[in-house]
Design an enzyme around this catalytic site. Structure first.
Site, PDB file in Angstrom:
ATOM      1  CB  THR A  88      -0.917   0.016   1.246  1.00 22.01           C
ATOM      2  OG1 THR A  88      -1.774  -1.126   1.210  1.00 22.01           O
ATOM      3  CG2 THR A  88      -1.769   1.281   1.283  1.00 22.01           C
ATOM      4  CD  GLN A 107       4.652   5.471  -8.426  1.00 21.84           C
ATOM      5  OE1 GLN A 107       4.304   5.583  -9.596  1.00 21.84           O
ATOM      6  NE2 GLN A 107       5.908   5.361  -8.077  1.00 21.84           N
ATOM      7  N   GLY A 108      -0.780   5.260  -8.179  1.00 22.11           N
ATOM      8  CA  GLY A 108      -1.863   5.786  -9.009  1.00 22.11           C
ATOM      9  C   GLY A 108      -3.065   6.282  -8.248  1.00 22.11           C
ATOM     10  N   GLY A 109      -3.781   5.416  -7.509  1.00 19.42           N
ATOM     11  CA  GLY A 109      -4.957   5.856  -6.790  1.00 19.42           C
ATOM     12  C   GLY A 109      -5.952   4.747  -6.561  1.00 19.42           C
ATOM     13  CG  ASP A 126       4.919 -14.136   4.547  1.00 23.62           C
ATOM     14  OD1 ASP A 126       5.677 -14.633   3.691  1.00 23.62           O
ATOM     15  OD2 ASP A 126       5.246 -13.178   5.250  1.00 23.62           O
ATOM     16  NE  ARG A 166      -1.776  -1.611 -13.984  1.00 22.97           N
ATOM     17  CZ  ARG A 166      -1.804  -1.433 -12.678  1.00 22.97           C
ATOM     18  NH1 ARG A 166      -1.825  -2.473 -11.881  1.00 22.97           N
ATOM     19  NH2 ARG A 166      -1.827  -0.215 -12.163  1.00 22.97           N
ATOM     20  CD  GLU A 195      -0.769  -8.261  -4.282  1.00 27.30           C
ATOM     21  OE1 GLU A 195      -0.059  -8.685  -5.213  1.00 27.30           O
ATOM     22  OE2 GLU A 195      -0.479  -7.243  -3.612  1.00 27.30           O
ATOM     23  NE  ARG A 247      -4.106  -5.012  -9.343  1.00 26.71           N
ATOM     24  CZ  ARG A 247      -3.682  -3.746  -9.404  1.00 26.71           C
ATOM     25  NH1 ARG A 247      -4.547  -2.748  -9.327  1.00 26.71           N
ATOM     26  NH2 ARG A 247      -2.402  -3.483  -9.572  1.00 26.71           N
ATOM     27  CB  SER A 268      -5.202  -3.497  -5.948  1.00 27.39           C
ATOM     28  OG  SER A 268      -4.523  -2.282  -6.182  1.00 27.39           O
ATOM     29  CG  LEU A 269      -4.753   0.961  -3.184  1.00 28.12           C
ATOM     30  CD1 LEU A 269      -4.323   2.427  -3.174  1.00 28.12           C
ATOM     31  CD2 LEU A 269      -4.079   0.210  -2.048  1.00 28.12           C
TER      32      LEU A 269
END
Length: 575
Positions: free
Chosen positions: A48, A52-54, A228, A295, A380, A391, A396-397
């Site tokens: 996190t 960068q992007g948002g 993990d 992407r 994630e 994605r 993701s955020l």
């Protein structure tokens, strides 16, 4: 409950991971729960922090939930779970509102103010609208520091850093035998500086450990991203899905002294053009959306052009934007590039693809339930079906925020059902291990693993490469498990063991999927398989300890959490 052993610790809730998902859930639960929050490195060191992007959300009246859903499904190449996509997208604005109320300093349009209006929205690849709310080009840092400050100030949250999770504590471990129904009672974790292993007991446990980018030689992920949670949950009997879909971010800064620095998708969203060394623009040859294609398409196009021309990198050109614009919208990127002598206002940025995001993970439902009672997963490390085979940028955020909220509600309900005393947690057994004088073995295996995963399991795959990867990994897994059984645990050994298992899950999943779809591109099967509905690749352990890989058709909704272990169609079995 009998007296606690010397190396045990108890709380209502244990959360492993302090990124956006773990911190959000901890803050929500802490109103009436005692929360222990473990973070592997220093507090705040997470994926996190480096985002960068948002955050993608429908905040513009000209945008709509339906269009955000459509863009997500389109990017996911037929593998998104529609129910999950709809749930996350519709809860997005409310999640953003909570961050705004907490004081996250999102970038505003000049002179405009409003609860969910007046913010500058950018556009990224795969999105049909400007819907990315951001804090300049350091959104993750703004979110992480805001949430972390609130967590540190909360009296019901105990934040313990430098704790490396080793394995989950199950009812079978507590009782010494397999119970009728297994359940999670916490986890063992190593305090890296002291070497002390503690059993952290809890009525509910949340895995928010992030992805597994460090399984690859080149990644945008922080050093903590060693899979993990995925490894621990799989060993405890949980299903894991779609691990073949590893997203490679198209534009990582290429410089011998730069360590995995990401050049945000937003640079292309603001008109950045990808060029070869001779200035040739190549993306229109690969997709009609050019630089704004999803992407997976952009990363494969860059990989193709680098191999075709023998180049070490390509170039991202944003020089058409005035310097004032770049200083305002991309201050972090501009400053970092200047450190390496690159002025993005006057010259293009050298970039290469790098492993970025793990689209698969622990199978959960929309409340974060896994197959193990009392164990939840979000972010994630989890597979909810939101991302499908690829994605969509800045989802993701969003997922971390929305599903952390629904998971904490489910965790609260589970804790209320189990308000009695917790069982005694056995101490960590060190009776059969010694200190190692061969740490070079761990370092060598770590380097070998990341190299062959990059060579054989990267952006473009073949059956032969997958076979080579599996042969090398089988040998390495044997070495790691033998070492783990003989010697005292260290952080490097624990992380290597987790990563080696995750690599195995990735390879087994990729070998099972005999088609090309989204992020999984196999030259031996250049297109998607037709004549059958899309499916998730599901891997799990059988009671005898063997691994099984099977297919589960997608039927329009999430299939995760507290369901039968055996999916519908057997595909292959791996010991």
């Amino acid at each position: 409950m009998i007296a606690q052993p010397p190396n045990s610790d108890y709380s209502d809730t244990l959360i492993i991971g302090a990124g956006i998902s773990g911190l959000s859930a901890a803050l929500a639960l802490a109103s009436d729960h005692q929360v222990t929050l473990l973070t592997k490195g220093r507090a705040g060191e997470s994926a996190t922090l480096y985002a960068q992007g948002g955050i993608a959300a429908v905040l513009d009246p000209a945008d709509s939930f339906e269009e955000h859903v459509h863009d997500t499904l389109e990017a996911g190449a037929g593998l998104c779970h529609p129910e999950t996509v709809d749930f996350v997208v519709r809860h997005g604005p409310g999640a953003i509102q909570r961050l705004i109320a907490m004081g996250v300093p999102f970038t505003r349009e000049a002179g405009e103010e409003g609860p969910l209006s007046g913010f500058h929205l950018t556009r990224e690849g795969g999105h049909s609208h400007r819907r990315i709310i951001h804090a300049a080009d350091a959104t993750g840092r703004a979110v992480e520091t805001t949430l972390l400050e609130a967590a540190r100030a909360h009296p019901n949250i105990r934040l313990l850093d430098q704790h490396v999770a080793i394995q989950l504590i199950t009812a079978a471990k507590v009782a010494g035998k397999a119970p009728e129904r297994d359940r999670c009672w916490g986890a063992y974790a190593l305090h890296a500086p002291s070497g002390q292993v503690t059993g952290f007991g809890a009525r509910t446990t949340l895995l928010a450990t992030g992805g597994a980018g460090k399984v690859y030689l080149y990644t945008t992920n922080p050093d903590t991203a060693t899979g993990d949670g995925i490894a621990m949950a799989y060993r405890a009997g949980c299903r894991v899905a779609n691990m073949e879909f590893i997203q490679f971010h198209p534009t990582c800064l290429y410089h011998p002294e730069a360590k995995s620095f990401l050049i945000s998708e937003a640079v292309r969203g603001e008109g950045g053009i990808l060029r070869l060394a001779n200035g040739d623009r190549f993306m229109p040859r690969h997709d009609e959306r050019a630089e704004l294609a999803p992407r997976d398409i952009v990363a494969r196009a860059i990989d193709y052009e680098m191999k075709r021309t023998g180049a070490d990198c390509v170039y991202l050109d944003i020089t058409h934007q005035p310097q004032e614009f770049l200083e305002h919208h991309f201050p972090t990127i501009r400053a970092k590039c200047l450190e390496y002598g690159i002025d993005i206002a006057t010259e293009p940025i050298p970039v290469v693809p790098a492993a970025h995001y793990t689209c698969g993970g622990i199978v959960t439902n929309l409340q974060g339930h896994t197959d193990l009672d009392g164990l939840f997963a979000v972010g994630e490390t989890a597979h909810t079906g939101l991302h499908g085979a690829n994605r969509l940028a800045s989802n993701s955020l969003l997922e971390g925020l929305v599903l952390a909220d629904s998971a904490q509600q489910a965790m609260r309900e589970r804790t209320a059902q189990d308000a009695g005393e917790m069982p005694d947690i056995p101490g960590w057994d060190t009776s059969r291990v010694t200190e190692s004088n061969e740490l070079v073995v761990v370092a060598h295996d770590w380097a070998e693993l990341r190299q062959f995963m990059w060579d054989y399991m990267g952006i473009v795959r073949t059956d032969k490469r997958l076979e080579r990867a599996k042969r090398r990994l089988d040998m390495l897994l044997g070495e790691v498990e033998e070492y783990y059984a003989r010697f005292t645990v260290t952080q490097d050994l624990i992380e290597l063991r987790h990563l080696a298992l995750v690599a195995d899950l990735i390879i087994r999943s990729a070998r099972s999927r005999r088609e090309s779809r989204g992020l999984h591109y196999n030259q031996d099967y250049p297109g998607p398989e037709t004549g059958r509905p899309p499916w998730d690749t599901v891997v799990y352990r059988t009671p005898d300890g063997h691994g099984r890989t099977e297919d589960l058709p997608i039927a329009g909704g999430s299939h995760g959490g507290k369901s039968e272990k055996t999916p519908n169609h057997q595909d292959a079995e791996d010991d």
